[in-house]
Design an enzyme around this catalytic site. Structure first.
Site, PDB file in Angstrom:
ATOM      1  CG  ASN A  80      -4.547   7.192   3.586  1.00 24.94           C
ATOM      2  OD1 ASN A  80      -5.368   8.071   3.360  1.00 24.94           O
ATOM      3  ND2 ASN A  80      -3.346   7.189   3.037  1.00 24.94           N
ATOM      4  CG  HIS A 104      -1.835   1.150   1.345  1.00 22.38           C
ATOM      5  ND1 HIS A 104      -1.409   2.438   1.649  1.00 22.38           N
ATOM      6  CD2 HIS A 104      -3.185   1.229   1.205  1.00 22.38           C
ATOM      7  CE1 HIS A 104      -2.449   3.253   1.681  1.00 22.38           C
ATOM      8  NE2 HIS A 104      -3.542   2.551   1.412  1.00 22.38           N
ATOM      9  CD1 TRP A 105       5.889   3.432  -0.195  1.00 25.94           C
ATOM     10  CD2 TRP A 105       4.525   5.189  -0.312  1.00 25.94           C
ATOM     11  NE1 TRP A 105       6.670   4.558  -0.109  1.00 25.94           N
ATOM     12  CE2 TRP A 105       5.845   5.667  -0.187  1.00 25.94           C
ATOM     13  CE3 TRP A 105       3.491   6.115  -0.393  1.00 25.94           C
ATOM     14  CZ2 TRP A 105       6.162   7.015  -0.149  1.00 25.94           C
ATOM     15  CZ3 TRP A 105       3.804   7.462  -0.368  1.00 25.94           C
ATOM     16  CH2 TRP A 105       5.124   7.899  -0.250  1.00 25.94           C
ATOM     17  CG  ASP A 106       0.558   7.421   2.539  1.00 23.25           C
ATOM     18  OD1 ASP A 106       1.275   7.614   3.537  1.00 23.25           O
ATOM     19  OD2 ASP A 106      -0.200   8.298   2.073  1.00 23.25           O
ATOM     20  CG  LEU A 107      -2.974   1.297   5.880  1.00 22.68           C
ATOM     21  CD1 LEU A 107      -4.058   1.881   4.977  1.00 22.68           C
ATOM     22  CD2 LEU A 107      -3.131  -0.207   5.975  1.00 22.68           C
TER      23      LEU A 107
END
Length: 254
Positions: free
Chosen positions: A154, A147-150
């Site tokens: 978010n 996901h990279w940006d959880l």
């Protein structure tokens, strides 16, 4: 709602189903979002209903925008993020996504010149140590769907369905996906509502829930510290952000 790079508008489909229209610029981060959402197909993540490839516009399942993890207990929030990541990263990355190996290689190429811009010798050594940790794992960047940006904002709660059921307690939104090692996913949930005393228990909880090798996860988390510091210095900073410096030193000392 809007963040740094997208505008999200509530809409209704022709049959009255609530949805949201997400308008965003296409770049290397956003281009992979529909690929990831199709792969997850609503399992732990918001559902993609339609996608316009030319404009990058997404039609998404509408969630409860007033309910994210910001208001829950920190320990509960970290566990929710870890449980979602364990599910999301269980899938191999589909073709067409950027890869962690390429990203990490670019960071390592950039680091020596960037380190020289720092005035403080201790900060220079910290970034050099972060880069050294990444060099140990860059040859095995992994192939999972990340996901990279959880972070806490978010993760949203679903709306009740017509019968009153809720399909899942929490769902991930707004991925900036790539293929790589799940250890690269931890830092956003360590940074949320940051407390220096929380770093190690958050790291331990997430690695346990996600079933990660802790040394590899530590190395990739130091890679995220390096990434954020490089961004800050590239933007004109000549000293490390205090939060990133504390995270780096704490993880290096573990």
């Amino acid at each position: 709602m809007h963040g740094m790079c997208a505008l999200v508008l509530p809409v209704e489909r022709a049959d009255g189903t609530p949805a949201v229209l997400k308008l965003q610029s296409l770049d290397e981060e956003t281009a992979g979002e529909p690929i990831a959402l199709r792969a997850w197909d609503g399992d732990g993540a918001v559902r993609l209903l339609e996608y316009d490839e030319e404009s990058g516009t997404l039609l998404l399942e509408r969630l409860d925008a007033a309910r994210d993890l910001s208001a829950v207990d920190v320990r509960d929030g970290v566990r929710v993020v870890a449980e979602l990541l364990a599910r999301l990263t269980a899938r191999p990355a589909p073709s067409g996504l950027r890869g962690l190996g390429e990203i990490a290689g670019a960071m390592l190429d950039e680091a020596p010149e960037t380190v020289r811009l720092l005035a403080d010798g201790g900060e220079r050594r910290l970034l050099q140590d972060c880069a050294a940790a990444v060099r140990e794992v860059v040859g095995e960047p992994g192939d999972r769907l990340l996901h990279w940006d959880l972070h806490f904002e978010n993760v949203l709660a679903p709306l009740p369905e017509p019968g009153g059921e809720v399909r899942e307690p929490w769902l991930a939104i707004d991925p900036k996906p790539l293929g790589g090692d799940p250890g690269f996913e931890l830092l956003p949930a360590i940074a949320n509502r940051f407390d220096e005393g929380d770093i190690l228990w958050r790291f331990d909880l997430m690695t346990e829930v996600m079933g990660l090798d802790r040394e590899r996860a530590r190395a990739w988390s130091l890679g995220r510290v390096l990434q954020n510091c490089l961004w800050d210095i590239r933007g004109g900073g000549r000293t490390l952000g205090p939060m990133w410096a504390v995270m780096g030193r704490t993880l290096l000392a573990r």
